[in-house]
Design a protein around this motif. Structure first.
Motif, short mmCIF file in Angstrom:
data_model
loop_
_atom_site.label_atom_id
_atom_site.label_comp_id
_atom_site.label_asym_id
_atom_site.label_seq_id
_atom_site.Cartn_x
_atom_site.Cartn_y
_atom_site.Cartn_z
N VAL A 114 0.84 -1.19 0.00
CA VAL A 114 0.00 0.00 0.00
C VAL A 114 0.87 1.24 0.00
CG1 VAL A 114 -1.80 1.28 1.21
CG2 VAL A 114 -1.81 -1.22 1.25
N GLU A 115 0.74 2.02 -1.06
CA GLU A 115 1.47 3.28 -1.12
C GLU A 115 0.68 4.42 -0.46
OE1 GLU A 115 2.43 4.21 -5.12
OE2 GLU A 115 4.14 2.82 -5.20
N ALA A 116 -0.65 4.38 -0.61
CA ALA A 116 -1.51 5.44 -0.06
C ALA A 116 -2.96 4.96 -0.03
CB ALA A 116 -1.38 6.73 -0.87
N ILE A 117 -3.78 5.78 0.64
CA ILE A 117 -5.24 5.54 0.67
C ILE A 117 -5.90 6.79 0.14
CG2 ILE A 117 -7.25 5.04 2.11
CD1 ILE A 117 -5.34 3.74 4.13
N GLU A 118 -6.78 6.62 -0.82
CA GLU A 118 -7.54 7.73 -1.36
C GLU A 118 -9.03 7.49 -1.09
OE1 GLU A 118 -6.59 7.98 -5.44
OE2 GLU A 118 -4.59 8.85 -5.11
N GLY A 119 -9.71 8.59 -0.72
CA GLY A 119 -11.12 8.38 -0.40
C GLY A 119 -11.92 9.67 -0.29
N PHE A 120 -13.15 9.49 0.21
CA PHE A 120 -14.11 10.60 0.28
C PHE A 120 -14.88 10.50 1.60
CE2 PHE A 120 -18.49 12.10 -0.61
CZ PHE A 120 -18.21 13.43 -0.84
N LEU A 121 -15.05 11.64 2.30
CA LEU A 121 -15.81 11.73 3.56
C LEU A 121 -17.02 12.62 3.35
CD1 LEU A 121 -12.93 12.29 6.13
CD2 LEU A 121 -14.32 10.24 5.94
N GLN A 122 -18.18 12.16 3.84
CA GLN A 122 -19.40 12.96 3.71
C GLN A 122 -20.13 12.99 5.05
OE1 GLN A 122 -22.26 11.44 0.90
NE2 GLN A 122 -23.16 13.46 0.57
N ASP A 123 -20.70 14.17 5.40
CA ASP A 123 -21.46 14.33 6.66
C ASP A 123 -22.82 13.64 6.53
OD1 ASP A 123 -22.92 15.18 8.89
OD2 ASP A 123 -21.93 17.14 8.94
N VAL A 124 -23.09 12.66 7.39
CA VAL A 124 -24.37 11.94 7.35
C VAL A 124 -25.07 12.02 8.71
CG1 VAL A 124 -23.68 10.34 5.53
CG2 VAL A 124 -23.21 9.74 7.94
N THR A 125 -24.75 13.11 9.45
CA THR A 125 -25.28 13.23 10.82
C THR A 125 -26.81 13.25 10.84
OG1 THR A 125 -23.32 14.47 11.47
CG2 THR A 125 -25.25 14.61 12.93
N GLU A 126 -27.42 14.04 9.96
CA GLU A 126 -28.88 14.16 9.96
C GLU A 126 -29.54 12.82 9.66
OE1 GLU A 126 -30.26 17.26 7.47
OE2 GLU A 126 -29.24 18.86 8.59
N ARG A 127 -29.01 12.12 8.66
CA ARG A 127 -29.58 10.81 8.33
C ARG A 127 -29.39 9.83 9.48
NH1 ARG A 127 -27.40 6.27 6.71
NH2 ARG A 127 -25.41 7.16 6.06
N LYS A 128 -28.23 9.87 10.10
CA LYS A 128 -27.94 8.94 11.20
C LYS A 128 -28.85 9.22 12.40
CE LYS A 128 -25.12 5.63 12.64
NZ LYS A 128 -24.95 4.35 11.91
N GLU A 129 -29.01 10.51 12.73
CA GLU A 129 -29.85 10.87 13.87
C GLU A 129 -31.32 10.53 13.58
OE1 GLU A 129 -29.01 14.96 14.57
OE2 GLU A 129 -27.23 14.54 15.81
N ALA A 130 -31.75 10.72 12.34
CA ALA A 130 -33.13 10.37 11.98
C ALA A 130 -33.35 8.87 12.12
CB ALA A 130 -33.44 10.82 10.56
N ALA A 131 -32.35 8.10 11.68
CA ALA A 131 -32.46 6.64 11.80
C ALA A 131 -32.49 6.22 13.27
CB ALA A 131 -31.30 5.97 11.07
N GLN A 132 -31.64 6.87 14.08
CA GLN A 132 -31.62 6.54 15.51
C GLN A 132 -32.94 6.93 16.18
OE1 GLN A 132 -28.07 8.60 16.77
NE2 GLN A 132 -26.77 6.78 16.52
N ALA A 133 -33.48 8.11 15.78
CA ALA A 133 -34.76 8.53 16.35
C ALA A 133 -35.86 7.56 15.98
CB ALA A 133 -35.11 9.94 15.86
N LEU A 134 -35.82 7.08 14.73
CA LEU A 134 -36.82 6.10 14.30
C LEU A 134 -36.69 4.81 15.10
CD1 LEU A 134 -39.07 5.25 12.38
CD2 LEU A 134 -37.30 4.53 10.74
N GLN A 135 -35.46 4.37 15.30
CA GLN A 135 -35.25 3.16 16.10
C GLN A 135 -35.73 3.34 17.53
OE1 GLN A 135 -31.06 2.34 15.77
NE2 GLN A 135 -31.22 1.48 13.70
#
Length: 701
Positions: A114-135
């Motif tokens: 492995v020479e490096a790691i390339e990737g992408f980060l996205q904010d999913v707080t609202e979706r996560k909190e909505a899912a937790q609230a539903l649970q």
């Protein structure tokens, strides 16, 4: 033709991208070699803060609780040459915790390292909190469903359970919801005792789409029959098609038993089990309607035992009660099933004989049979007694065409039988109305008594069962007649009611009691509420204004006045009574229902009446120790009152056994000879002063 790549175009794409593009080393700190401009919006840090770990490393940005999880996931992905796909938390520069979704790949050299790691980060707080609230909402709903006291259900329209909670399984006698669903496949035939109730349920659903407080008898799994109350609604899918029924079930067997017991008590005599005065009037009215339609002869017989008071006083109430029960049985045995025997009160019974086809001769034969049956020897312990009866008979239509006239004339004929030496019967004759002259004399004397101040108020203490302290008193009227001496209320009150004198007498009682209570307080005695009985004729729309005026004139605070009203009074015109009682309550006084249990109070109206207490009639208190029915009725009244948040007062307590029973069953207050007889003002004042000095007066409500 290939489109040339522009560094400016790539930079624009990265700036406008909602998230962070990165390239980092696969080392212990995930050292960043490139971070896009979205870093500031997502993390609160500038891209250069993370580059080469100048301010902090990406590992430090990751929430401490999630670092091991993320490390293990990334390491596994690098080993297995698969994409990184994970959600975890980061800590922003301002300390806020945000959820991110990371997707990435490993960049490998020719040697597979492995020479490096390339990737992408996205904010999913609202979706996560909505899912937790539903649970969490689902968890709470499931908890409510599983732990509800009421049964909860869903059924198909054709009567098959889809879902039930444990409470419904318990109500219907099944071990578990699954057991119920499997075992109860046909609601219409397996559950309802009366299948037509299911049909009615379905009809209401089709017409209204719901049912409320739908009461039915149903079978439990073991065959026991119980009462339930259902609330349900129809549920439709998006296409408008009926999907299911859902609702709740409450077990109401105990409540129905209480109601049935109260209804029976309201229409039957507690001692003999015979119909009481209320049921007698209803039955006689129905009998007269039938007689009018058929042109038939109906007779009313008033039966009074001779010398009963002597037996009752000399041998005791228990012996007297046994005699009354024996006479009740003998009277019933002499009549047909269509006839009625009712207990009017005391040692008085009333018979209603319908459709007397043989005329007076047939009635006379029945009366002779009754006289013989009553006079049969009767055993009381080791002694044998013989009791006789005097009977008066009135006939419809010759002697009267309404209930009151027939009862009145039968009563007059009974007194004639007494005058004729007892142990006989007499048919009513018009000349017997001459007895009215005696009543007229009584009324003249009553008017004079009111004008010449011959009435006196006596006061009987009320005590708390919890600690025995004085908590109130009842004002009781007495008549000190110059000609007759002390006349008890039961002798003159009925005459006063009949002549309309009860209204001025009642007003005198209220004024006198309020003035006396205020005088006690001004003398420094601890304040207590004083109860005053109201006559049926006093309970009208003008009563609240009159009471307010009396309180103002006496200076007594309304909180120290209690009005006692019999349940029969308020039920005669329940709607008007409710309005009058509410007007009285707004003054700030207390209201109690007197003689509770001797009449018939609709539970729905009792719940609406703004009353503070129920007062158990002394006829039940007298029998609670030796009569199971009376004990059960008293327990039921106490239970009902406490359910409705009302105090319970027992009157007529005469011995320690009654006192112990009432205390054991959580009655609140008591009064009776066991604690104190009604006393003149001076005697009661001295007695209350002694109680106050001993700390035995509870002056707060």
């Amino acid at each position: 033709m290939a489109i040339p790549r522009s560094p400016r175009l790539l930079e624009t794409l990265l700036v406008n991208l909602d998230g962070v593009v990165y390239r980092c080393r696969d080392d212990a700190q995930w050292t960043m070699e490139f971070v896009s401009e979205g870093c500031l919006a997502l993390t609160g840090y500038l891209p250069e803060d993370l580059l080469l770990n100048q301010r902090l490393s990406f590992l430090e940005l990751t929430h401490p609780e999630d670092r091991t999880l993320v490390r293990n996931h990334v390491d596994a992905c690098m080993r297995e040459r698969r994409r990184i796909d994970i959600e975890y938390r980061i800590v922003r520069a301002d300390g806020a915790v945000r959820w991110v979704w990371e997707r990435g790949v490993g960049i490998y050299n020719a040697n597979g390292q492995v020479e490096a790691i390339e990737g992408f980060l996205q904010d999913v707080t609202e979706r996560k909190e909505a899912a937790q609230a539903l649970q969490e909402a689902e968890r709470r709903y499931r908890s409510i469903f599983e732990n509800a006291i009421e049964g909860v259900f869903q059924t198909t329209p054709d009567g098959t359970y889809i879902a039930v909670n444990p409470a419904l399984a318990r109500i219907y006698g099944y071990h578990s919801p699954e057991d119920l669903i499997v075992g109860l496949r046909d609601i219409s035939h397996q559950l309802y005792v009366e299948p037509e109730r299911r049909q009615e349920f379905m009809r209401l659903m089709e017409e209204q789409g719901s049912v409320s407080n739908f009461e039915s008898r149903v079978y439990r799994r073991d065959g026991e029959i119980i009462w339930i109350s259902e609330n349900a609604r129809a549920v439709y899918d998006e296409a408008g098609k009926l999907s299911c029924y859902e609702g709740t079930v409450e077990a109401i067997t105990e409540r129905k038993a209480h109601e049935a017991e109260m209804r029976h008590q309201a229409t039957h005599d507690a001692l003999t089990g015979l119909p009481n005065r209320n049921m007698l009037h209803e039955h006689l009215q129905r009998a007269l309607r039938v007689a009018r339609q058929k042109g038939a002869l109906t007779a009313v017989a008033f039966v009074d035992l001779d010398q009963f008071k002597f037996i009752n006083d000399s041998l005791g109430h228990q012996v007297g009660d046994e005699l009354l029960k024996t006479v009740a049985q003998r009277l019933q045995a002499c009549l047909r099933e269509a006839d009625m025997v009712a207990r009017q009160g005391g040692d008085e019974f009333v018979l209603v004989l319908q459709n007397q086809t043989e005329g007076e001769a047939g009635i006379a034969e029945v009366m002779q049979r009754i006289l013989a049956a009553v006079a049969r020897p009767w055993q009381a312990g080791d002694r044998e007694f013989q009791v006789t009866a005097s009977i008066g008979v009135s006939r419809y239509p010759a002697d009267g065409k309404d209930v009151e006239s027939l009862l009145k004339h039968a009563d007059s004929a009974m007194y004639r039988a007494k005058e004729q030496g007892r142990n006989n019967f007499q048919f009513f004759a018009p000349w017997m109305d001459s007895q009215v002259s005696n009543r007229l004399e009584m009324l003249i004397n009553l008017r004079r008594a009111l004008d010449q101040d011959e009435f006196k108020l006596y006061y009987q203490p009320k005590l708390s069962l919890q600690d025995g302290r004085l908590i109130g008193a009842e004002a009781l009227i007495r008549w000190e007649s110059p000609q007759q001496g002390m006349v008890p209320p039961d002798r003159f009150i009925p005459f006063a009611e009949e002549a309309g004198l009860i209204v001025p007498i009642g007003e005198w009682v209220l004024r006198t009691a309020c003035r006396q209570n205020q005088a006690w307080q001004q003398a420094g005695l601890p304040p207590i509420p004083v109860a005053v009985n109201l006559s049926p004729r006093q309970l009208n729309q003008s009563l609240p204004d009159f009471v307010a005026g009396v309180l103002a004139q006496s200076g007594l605070a309304a909180s120290w006045l209690e009005l006692e009203i019999t349940e029969n009074v308020v039920m005669k015109d329940a709607e008007k009574s409710v309005a009058t009682l509410h007007a009285l309550k707004r003054l700030g006084l207390q209201i109690s229902v007197d003689d509770f249990g001797t009449g018939y109070s609709s539970l729905s109206y009792l719940r609406r009446f703004p009353v503070d207490a129920l007062k158990i009639d002394k006829s039940f208190v007298r029998d609670i120790v030796r009569d199971a029915d009376s004990a059960a009725i008293v327990k039921a009244i106490i239970s009902l009152a406490h359910i409705l948040n009302l105090r319970v007062i027992a009157e007529g307590v005469e011995d320690e056994e009654q006192h112990a029973f009432l205390k054991e069953n959580a009655c609140d207050e008591v009064q009776g000879y066991y604690f104190g007889k009604p006393m003149e003002v001076a005697v009661f004042t001295a007695w209350m002063s002694e109680q106050a000095q001993a700390g035995q007066v509870l002056s707060c409500k």
